[in-house]
Design an enzyme around this catalytic site. Structure first.
Site, PDB file in Angstrom:
ATOM      1  N   TYR A  38       0.821  -1.209   0.000  1.00  0.00           N
ATOM      2  CA  TYR A  38       0.000   0.000   0.000  1.00  0.00           C
ATOM      3  C   TYR A  38       0.852   1.254   0.000  1.00  0.00           C
ATOM      4  CZ  TYR A  38       0.857   1.041   4.982  1.00  0.00           C
ATOM      5  OH  TYR A  38       1.440   1.379   6.177  1.00  0.00           O
ATOM      6  N   ARG A  57       7.894   4.277  -4.802  1.00  0.00           N
ATOM      7  CA  ARG A  57       7.971   3.337  -3.670  1.00  0.00           C
ATOM      8  C   ARG A  57       6.934   2.233  -3.822  1.00  0.00           C
ATOM      9  NH1 ARG A  57       7.618   5.833   2.204  1.00  0.00           N
ATOM     10  NH2 ARG A  57       5.429   5.961   1.631  1.00  0.00           N
ATOM     11  N   ARG A 106      -6.968 -22.046  -1.377  1.00  0.00           N
ATOM     12  CA  ARG A 106      -6.088 -21.426  -0.389  1.00  0.00           C
ATOM     13  C   ARG A 106      -4.751 -22.160  -0.388  1.00  0.00           C
ATOM     14  NH1 ARG A 106      -4.204 -22.058   4.635  1.00  0.00           N
ATOM     15  NH2 ARG A 106      -3.571 -20.124   5.654  1.00  0.00           N
ATOM     16  N   HIS A 108      -0.481 -21.145   0.097  1.00  0.00           N
ATOM     17  CA  HIS A 108       0.460 -20.042   0.347  1.00  0.00           C
ATOM     18  C   HIS A 108       1.165 -19.609  -0.935  1.00  0.00           C
ATOM     19  CE1 HIS A 108      -0.282 -21.234   4.443  1.00  0.00           C
ATOM     20  NE2 HIS A 108       0.466 -20.262   4.902  1.00  0.00           N
ATOM     21  N   LYS A 152       6.334  -1.681   1.969  1.00  0.00           N
ATOM     22  CA  LYS A 152       5.132  -1.119   2.596  1.00  0.00           C
ATOM     23  C   LYS A 152       4.008  -2.148   2.447  1.00  0.00           C
ATOM     24  CE  LYS A 152       3.260   3.518   3.322  1.00  0.00           C
ATOM     25  NZ  LYS A 152       3.370   3.524   4.761  1.00  0.00           N
ATOM     26  N   GLU A 184      12.557   2.813  13.771  1.00  0.00           N
ATOM     27  CA  GLU A 184      11.636   3.889  13.355  1.00  0.00           C
ATOM     28  C   GLU A 184      10.452   3.893  14.311  1.00  0.00           C
ATOM     29  OE1 GLU A 184      10.007   3.046   9.416  1.00  0.00           O
ATOM     30  OE2 GLU A 184       9.988   0.901   9.855  1.00  0.00           O
TER      31      GLU A 184
HETATM   32  N1  PDD Z   1       2.963   5.364   7.317  1.00  0.00           N
HETATM   33  N2  PDD Z   1       7.664   4.124   8.739  1.00  0.00           N
HETATM   34  C1  PDD Z   1       6.502   3.449   8.801  1.00  0.00           C
HETATM   35  C2  PDD Z   1       6.500   2.092   9.439  1.00  0.00           C
HETATM   36  C3  PDD Z   1       5.332   4.016   8.275  1.00  0.00           C
HETATM   37  O1  PDD Z   1       4.164   3.321   8.330  1.00  0.00           O
HETATM   38  C4  PDD Z   1       5.378   5.321   7.709  1.00  0.00           C
HETATM   39  C5  PDD Z   1       4.161   5.998   7.131  1.00  0.00           C
HETATM   40  C6  PDD Z   1       6.612   5.998   7.671  1.00  0.00           C
HETATM   41  C7  PDD Z   1       6.749   7.362   7.072  1.00  0.00           C
HETATM   42  O2  PDD Z   1       6.739   7.318   5.663  1.00  0.00           O
HETATM   43  P1  PDD Z   1       6.231   8.563   4.776  1.00  0.00           P
HETATM   44  O3  PDD Z   1       6.991   9.749   5.219  1.00  0.00           O
HETATM   45  O4  PDD Z   1       6.545   8.169   3.389  1.00  0.00           O
HETATM   46  O5  PDD Z   1       4.737   8.705   5.046  1.00  0.00           O
HETATM   47  C8  PDD Z   1       7.740   5.356   8.187  1.00  0.00           C
HETATM   48  C9  PDD Z   1       1.744   5.817   6.671  1.00  0.00           C
HETATM   49  C10 PDD Z   1       1.473   7.275   6.807  1.00  0.00           C
HETATM   50  C11 PDD Z   1       0.608   4.921   7.107  1.00  0.00           C
HETATM   51  O6  PDD Z   1       0.861   3.731   7.244  1.00  0.00           O
HETATM   52  O7  PDD Z   1      -0.510   5.390   7.284  1.00  0.00           O
END
Ligand code: PDD
Length: 291
Positions: A38, A57, A106, A108, A152, A184
């Site tokens: 996402y 990304r 189903r 994996h 992501k 983070e």
């Molecule tokens: N999340 N690290 C993680 C684990 C995140 O989920 C996010 C952002 C960031 C910051 O990335 P960016 O600056 O590109 O938004 C870092 C979004 C906002 C979310 O999951 O809603």
């Protein structure tokens, strides 16, 4: 469904439909396995902010999990922009999700033929309106996520639990520690300031390459704020003069309390205030004049 979301148009596989009518199959691998990726993209004044970086990304995440991208970069941009224009709000957060799509059985392993499901929705974007004057509290937590936090992924169970842990503790964010080092936040990147110098952990497989993180580094370089991109150990968080979080929906927020102890003077520091202003100015410049 709340009254405010009823009738809201969402994008599902190239159709615009009211959210209450948007349905995906129970065999969709996003539902079955959390098998998808996402993006969250901020729009200000009806314009995408760093949209290309978000789409790049997204393409990187898709490639990493081997979901064939249904669109080229150009096609993604035009679908996302056209979708944002369906909504009258000038400030929106556009959520884009791509799953591996439905599978008859189903298993994996990937289905032989993939038909990715593409979903988009728009939510009101409400960045902190305190003009950077107030900080938030945070808590440290063990980073128990997987080893591919650069993707992501929609499989967000660890992030969900960590964020809820923060909220249960009455604070806004969890700062994640892996093997004694800061990675983070549960949904943000983290910066610290010590003796006027800005530090942040390097981007690798344990950290998401934040679009906001990249902008903050660019602004620091342009405006001669000294920066060090290096590993940050847990103890440094507590002796830092300032700690900040960054994300596309929150922009830059000062963390002024960590594990119930004040950071620095317990209020947003001077380097934060400078960066906050630089970020707001940069945003206006990009949106009205282009980069
Ligand atoms: N999340 N690290 C993680 C684990 C995140 O989920 C996010 C952002 C960031 C910051 O990335 P960016 O600056 O590109 O938004 C870092 C979004 C906002 C979310 O999951 O809603």
């Amino acid at each position: 469904m709340s009254e405010s979301t009823m009738g809201k148009q969402v994008f599902l596989n190239e159709k615009l439909i009211p959210i209450e009518k948007a349905m995906v199959s129970v065999t969709d691998r996003g539902f079955m396995f959390g098998d998808g990726v996402y993006e969250v993209m901020p729009f200000y004044a009806h314009r995408g902010f760093r949209l290309e970086a978000h789409v790049e990304r997204l393409l990187r995440s898709l490639a990493a999990v081997r979901i064939p991208s249904p669109y080229s970069q150009e096609q993604w941009l035009s679908h996302i922009i056209a979708f944002s224009q369906q909504h009258e709000e000038s400030e929106q957060s556009i959520y884009v999700q791509v799953t591996r799509g439905p599978a008859a059985i189903r298993n994996h392993a990937f289905p032989a033929v993939m038909h990715p499901t593409v979903y988009m929705m728009s939510e009101p974007l409400t960045p902190p309106d305190n003009k950077g004057q107030h900080g938030v509290a945070a808590i440290t937590a063990t980073d128990f996520r997987w080893l591919r936090c650069d993707i992501k992924s929609i499989s967000l169970l660890a992030n969900v639990l960590l964020r809820q842990y923060a909220l249960d503790c009455g604070v806004s964010e969890a700062l994640l520690i892996r093997d004694g080092y800061l990675t983070e936040g549960a949904a943000s990147n983290i910066f610290i300031v010590k003796n006027g110098m800005l530090y942040t952990p390097p981007i690798n497989h344990l950290v998401l390459a934040g679009v906001t993180y990249e902008i903050v580094l660019e602004l620091a370089r342009t405006h001669h704020i000294p920066i060090g991109v290096r590993a940050i150990c847990q103890e440094e968080l507590f002796t830092a003069d300032e700690v900040w979080l960054t994300s596309s929906t929150k922009e830059i927020v000062a963390i002024t309390e960590l594990d119930q102890k004040p950071i620095g003077q317990g209020k947003p520091g001077p380097v934060f205030t400078r960066m906050y202003e630089l970020y707001q100015t940069f945003k206006q410049t990009v949106l009205y004049q282009g980069e």
